[in-house]
Design an enzyme around this catalytic site. Structure first.
Site, PDB file in Angstrom:
ATOM      1  N   CYS A 182      33.891  73.942 -11.404  1.00 36.81           N
ATOM      2  CA  CYS A 182      35.053  73.520 -12.193  1.00 36.81           C
ATOM      3  C   CYS A 182      34.669  72.517 -13.281  1.00 36.81           C
ATOM      4  O   CYS A 182      35.238  72.519 -14.355  1.00 36.81           O
ATOM      5  CB  CYS A 182      36.136  72.941 -11.290  1.00 36.81           C
ATOM      6  SG  CYS A 182      35.563  71.571 -10.293  1.00 36.81           S
TER       7      CYS A 182
ATOM      8  N   GLU B 138      38.271  79.635 -19.513  1.00 33.94           N
ATOM      9  CA  GLU B 138      37.316  79.312 -18.452  1.00 33.94           C
ATOM     10  C   GLU B 138      36.649  80.619 -17.985  1.00 33.94           C
ATOM     11  O   GLU B 138      37.331  81.537 -17.550  1.00 33.94           O
ATOM     12  CB  GLU B 138      38.035  78.659 -17.267  1.00 33.94           C
ATOM     13  CG  GLU B 138      37.077  78.250 -16.164  1.00 33.94           C
ATOM     14  CD  GLU B 138      37.777  77.660 -14.949  1.00 33.94           C
ATOM     15  OE1 GLU B 138      38.805  78.204 -14.527  1.00 33.94           O
ATOM     16  OE2 GLU B 138      37.276  76.655 -14.424  1.00 33.94           O
TER      17      GLU B 138
ATOM     18  N   GLU C 298      44.124  70.480  -8.304  1.00 33.77           N
ATOM     19  CA  GLU C 298      42.795  70.424  -8.942  1.00 33.77           C
ATOM     20  C   GLU C 298      42.542  71.811  -9.525  1.00 33.77           C
ATOM     21  O   GLU C 298      42.305  72.765  -8.783  1.00 33.77           O
ATOM     22  CB  GLU C 298      41.720  70.067  -7.908  1.00 33.77           C
ATOM     23  CG  GLU C 298      41.915  68.724  -7.217  1.00 33.77           C
ATOM     24  CD  GLU C 298      41.733  67.534  -8.134  1.00 33.77           C
ATOM     25  OE1 GLU C 298      41.336  67.717  -9.298  1.00 33.77           O
ATOM     26  OE2 GLU C 298      42.010  66.411  -7.678  1.00 33.77           O
TER      27      GLU C 298
ATOM     28  N   LYS D 192      43.989  76.831   4.411  1.00 31.35           N
ATOM     29  CA  LYS D 192      43.994  78.241   4.012  1.00 31.35           C
ATOM     30  C   LYS D 192      42.799  78.433   3.093  1.00 31.35           C
ATOM     31  O   LYS D 192      42.857  78.180   1.897  1.00 31.35           O
ATOM     32  CB  LYS D 192      45.297  78.562   3.265  1.00 31.35           C
ATOM     33  CG  LYS D 192      45.772  79.997   3.375  1.00 31.35           C
ATOM     34  CD  LYS D 192      44.803  81.041   2.887  1.00 31.35           C
ATOM     35  CE  LYS D 192      44.791  81.233   1.395  1.00 31.35           C
ATOM     36  NZ  LYS D 192      43.680  82.075   0.921  1.00 31.35           N
TER      37      LYS D 192
HETATM   38  P1  NAD Z   1      42.518  80.962  -7.074  1.00 28.79           P
HETATM   39  O1  NAD Z   1      43.585  80.172  -7.703  1.00 28.79           O
HETATM   40  O2  NAD Z   1      42.492  82.429  -7.289  1.00 28.79           O
HETATM   41  O3  NAD Z   1      42.539  80.792  -5.483  1.00 28.79           O
HETATM   42  C1  NAD Z   1      42.432  79.512  -4.875  1.00 28.79           C
HETATM   43  C2  NAD Z   1      43.128  79.560  -3.531  1.00 28.79           C
HETATM   44  O4  NAD Z   1      44.530  79.765  -3.742  1.00 28.79           O
HETATM   45  C3  NAD Z   1      42.660  80.696  -2.618  1.00 28.79           C
HETATM   46  O5  NAD Z   1      42.642  80.246  -1.285  1.00 28.79           O
HETATM   47  C4  NAD Z   1      43.762  81.734  -2.818  1.00 28.79           C
HETATM   48  O6  NAD Z   1      43.899  82.606  -1.718  1.00 28.79           O
HETATM   49  C5  NAD Z   1      44.981  80.854  -2.963  1.00 28.79           C
HETATM   50  N1  NAD Z   1      46.114  81.458  -3.663  1.00 28.79           N
HETATM   51  C6  NAD Z   1      46.104  82.430  -4.610  1.00 28.79           C
HETATM   52  N2  NAD Z   1      47.364  82.728  -4.989  1.00 28.79           N
HETATM   53  C7  NAD Z   1      48.197  81.931  -4.285  1.00 28.79           C
HETATM   54  C8  NAD Z   1      49.616  81.753  -4.242  1.00 28.79           C
HETATM   55  N3  NAD Z   1      50.432  82.475  -4.997  1.00 28.79           N
HETATM   56  N4  NAD Z   1      50.131  80.828  -3.408  1.00 28.79           N
HETATM   57  C9  NAD Z   1      49.311  80.072  -2.637  1.00 28.79           C
HETATM   58  N5  NAD Z   1      47.956  80.195  -2.621  1.00 28.79           N
HETATM   59  C10 NAD Z   1      47.409  81.114  -3.445  1.00 28.79           C
HETATM   60  O7  NAD Z   1      41.158  80.282  -7.525  1.00 28.79           O
HETATM   61  P2  NAD Z   1      39.678  80.789  -7.208  1.00 28.79           P
HETATM   62  O8  NAD Z   1      39.414  81.970  -8.062  1.00 28.79           O
HETATM   63  O9  NAD Z   1      39.480  80.874  -5.732  1.00 28.79           O
HETATM   64  O10 NAD Z   1      38.803  79.544  -7.695  1.00 28.79           O
HETATM   65  C11 NAD Z   1      38.336  79.400  -9.002  1.00 28.79           C
HETATM   66  C12 NAD Z   1      39.183  78.396  -9.756  1.00 28.79           C
HETATM   67  O11 NAD Z   1      39.210  77.164  -9.052  1.00 28.79           O
HETATM   68  C13 NAD Z   1      38.629  78.077 -11.120  1.00 28.79           C
HETATM   69  O12 NAD Z   1      39.672  78.056 -12.055  1.00 28.79           O
HETATM   70  C14 NAD Z   1      38.061  76.674 -10.948  1.00 28.79           C
HETATM   71  O13 NAD Z   1      37.989  75.892 -12.115  1.00 28.79           O
HETATM   72  C15 NAD Z   1      38.995  76.092  -9.965  1.00 28.79           C
HETATM   73  N6  NAD Z   1      38.378  74.945  -9.289  1.00 28.79           N
HETATM   74  C16 NAD Z   1      38.842  73.699  -9.604  1.00 28.79           C
HETATM   75  C17 NAD Z   1      38.261  72.582  -9.009  1.00 28.79           C
HETATM   76  C18 NAD Z   1      38.754  71.195  -9.341  1.00 28.79           C
HETATM   77  O14 NAD Z   1      38.473  70.298  -8.561  1.00 28.79           O
HETATM   78  N7  NAD Z   1      39.473  70.984 -10.430  1.00 28.79           N
HETATM   79  C19 NAD Z   1      37.209  72.739  -8.093  1.00 28.79           C
HETATM   80  C20 NAD Z   1      36.785  74.030  -7.808  1.00 28.79           C
HETATM   81  C21 NAD Z   1      37.378  75.137  -8.406  1.00 28.79           C
END
Ligand code: NAD
Length: 495
Positions: free
Chosen positions: A289, A388, A255, A180
């Site tokens: 991240c 963040e 993550e 997804k």
């Molecule tokens: P997000 O949490 O908004 O979305 C990530 C994914 O989760 C998307 O595909 C989204 O559609 C899905 N999602 C959202 N709500 C959901 C729910 N209720 N149930 C299931 N899936 C759901 O994050 P983002 O804004 O896309 O990404 C940025 C974040 O990701 C930042 O906080 C960043 O630090 C983190 N990140 C972490 C790593 C790591 O390896 N630790 C790597 C990259 C990004």
């Protein structure tokens, strides 16, 4: 052929080897971070679409043979996937840059890293091993099996590479999968189906359902036929997923976000620390991240460091992400851009000293552009120190001694990465052992050996990915015990 001609106008789900629209026909527009215009229509899934994908993945898991392929067979397919990615490296990078606003040079690097992820797991596939344990009375051996249908949920910041980071070990382990991707940036993922088909992955093993997190993502997490979820995204989303997954006791890999410190002592190689800390926070548009977004500098070199850092930040080339000279591109969406600008305002209002950037560059009147932004004299209780931002904004804070450096480094809810610069190696190790983070780099830039454990502590995540850790996550072990002689048991109920 011009890029525009290569971009699909309609991006659909991919279920059981076929591109399909949502059962209910739902779609959303997808926009580009520079023009902010719609460039494609995206099918967005709901529970029904996820049900279909889970049915396809489950049947492929039991019937396609993928789960029982020998390691060599799987390895051949994984190498073929890596080849197929490499053949499309330029296109992938162009798609990623167009969709996310990441500078093209960095997108090219991420495309080759994506191929490398598959190459790496193709190579270690054969090392999946099963332990044996022996006592005088019995021998026990472990059998390791793929866990089943995996749900992979990925973010928008480096979408293709991060998806391969999960897909490669998932497939290497013999699982079937439903990916997804983030709804903001589905373009590069739209290439996966042809890559998987070209590489000869059996039909139904790889499925992709697009859509809004709260709908398609939540349906995947709640589905009882998906025993494991690997998620990368925000901490708040991770918490929601954990709650929902609890009902079915799913395996989870989380993550999450970060606010990583970069600690620079006066005796450090300042030139290297400067280069690394600038790249560490402004590469990938700061939407990274592991960004070293809090730079902690020893008092005696603080003023000089702030001057040099700010001067370099002012010179960072910001502009059209498709220009190979560009170092900082456009932020992914208008909503995210405004969120980052709000943090810039918060920094100013809280009294931090703005020494570079802080606004849209004069030569770029439209698009989600923010100059590399530097705040100095940031206090530990300020929002820009604690939260963040996920954009090109960095905090610089002075410290007087080692104790204060460690205390500042640990004073956020996150614990993903940390960077330490000092030529006193005893101190370097001492500090590295006390800074609470999943991954630390000492006098070293953020370069990862794919075998090493990747992940965070505290609000930055749960579990580890990378190398054997990923294979452990996607496989289940059972132990078989065999008696080596007569079996002696108490004779309950015997006369
Ligand atoms: P997000 O949490 O908004 O979305 C990530 C994914 O989760 C998307 O595909 C989204 O559609 C899905 N999602 C959202 N709500 C959901 C729910 N209720 N149930 C299931 N899936 C759901 O994050 P983002 O804004 O896309 O990404 C940025 C974040 O990701 C930042 O906080 C960043 O630090 C983190 N990140 C972490 C790593 C790591 O390896 N630790 C790597 C990259 C990004």
């Amino acid at each position: 052929m011009k890029l525009a001609a290569k971009i699909p106008k309609f991006i659909r789900h991919y279920i059981n080897g076929t591109h399909v629209e949502s059962i209910g026909g739902e779609t959303i527009p997808v926009t580009n971070p520079i023009s902010q215009q719609q460039y494609a229509t995206l099918s967005v899934g709901s529970t029904h679409d996820v049900d279909l994908a889970v049915a396809a993945a489950t049947s492929a898991f039991h019937e396609s043979g993928w789960a029982t392929f020998s390691a060599r067979q799987r390895s051949t397919v994984l190498h073929a996937i890596a080849d197929a990615i490499e053949r499309r490296g330029d296109l992938l990078a162009e798609f990623e840059t167009f969709d996310t606003g990441l500078p093209i040079k960095q997108s090219r690097g991420q495309a080759s890293r994506a191929a490398e992820n598959f190459r790496f797991f193709a190579e270690i596939c054969g090392s999946i091993h099963e332990d044996a344990f022996r006592t005088n009375a019995q021998i026990g051996y472990v059998i390791r099996k793929p866990k089943g249908v995996a749900g992979l949920i990925t973010p928008w910041n480096v979408p293709f590479m991060l998806a391969t980071w999960k897909l490669a070990p998932c497939l290497a382990s013999g699982c079937s999968v439903i990916l997804k991707p983030a709804e903001l940036t589905p373009l590069s993922a739209s290439i996966f189906p042809e890559i998987m088909e070209e590489a000869g992955l059996p039909k139904g093993v790889f499925n992709m359902v697009h859509g809004i997190g709260e709908d398609a993502g939540a349906a995947l997490v709640a589905h009882p036929g998906v025993p494991l979820i690997s998620f990368t995204g925000e901490t708040t989303t991770g918490k929601i997923i954990m709650r929902s997954a609890a009902d079915n006791l799913k395996s989870l890999s989380m993550e999450l976000g970060g606010k990583s410190p970069c600690v620079i002592f006066a005796d450090a190689d300042i030139e290297s620390a400067l280069n690394s800390s600038l790249f560490g926070v402004f590469s990938l548009n700061g939407e990274r991240c592991t960004a070293g977004s809090r730079i902690l500098v020893e008092q005696s070199i603080y003023d000089e460091f702030v001057d040099k850092f700010s001067e370099r930040a002012k010179n960072i080339r910001i502009g059209d992400p498709s220009n190979p000279e560009t170092e900082l591109g456009a932020l992914v969406s208008t909503e995210h851009y405004e969120r980052v600008l709000n943090y810039v305002e918060a920094g100013k209002n809280e009294g931090a000293r703005l020494t570079a950037g802080g606004s849209r560059p004069k030569h770029l009147s439209s698009g989600n552009y923010l100059s590399a932004t530097v705040f100095a004299d940031v206090k530990r209780d300020m929002r820009i120190f604690q939260e963040e931002i996920f954009g090109p904004v960095v905090c610089i804070t002075p410290f007087k001694d080692e104790k204060e450096a460690i205390s500042l480094a640990n004073d956020t809810r996150y614990g993903l990465a940390a960077y330490i610069w000092t030529t006193n190696l005893q101190r370097g190790h001492r500090v590295a052992h006390q800074v609470i983070a999943g991954m630390l780099w000492l006098n070293s830039h953020n370069v990862r050996d794919l075998r090493t454990p990747f992940g965070g502590v505290k609000a930055s995540g749960l579990g580890r990915e990378g190398g054997q850790h990923s294979l452990d996550f996607f496989t289940e072990t059972s132990i078989v015990h065999i008696a080596l002689g007569d079996t002696h048991v108490a004779k309950f109920g015997a006369k």
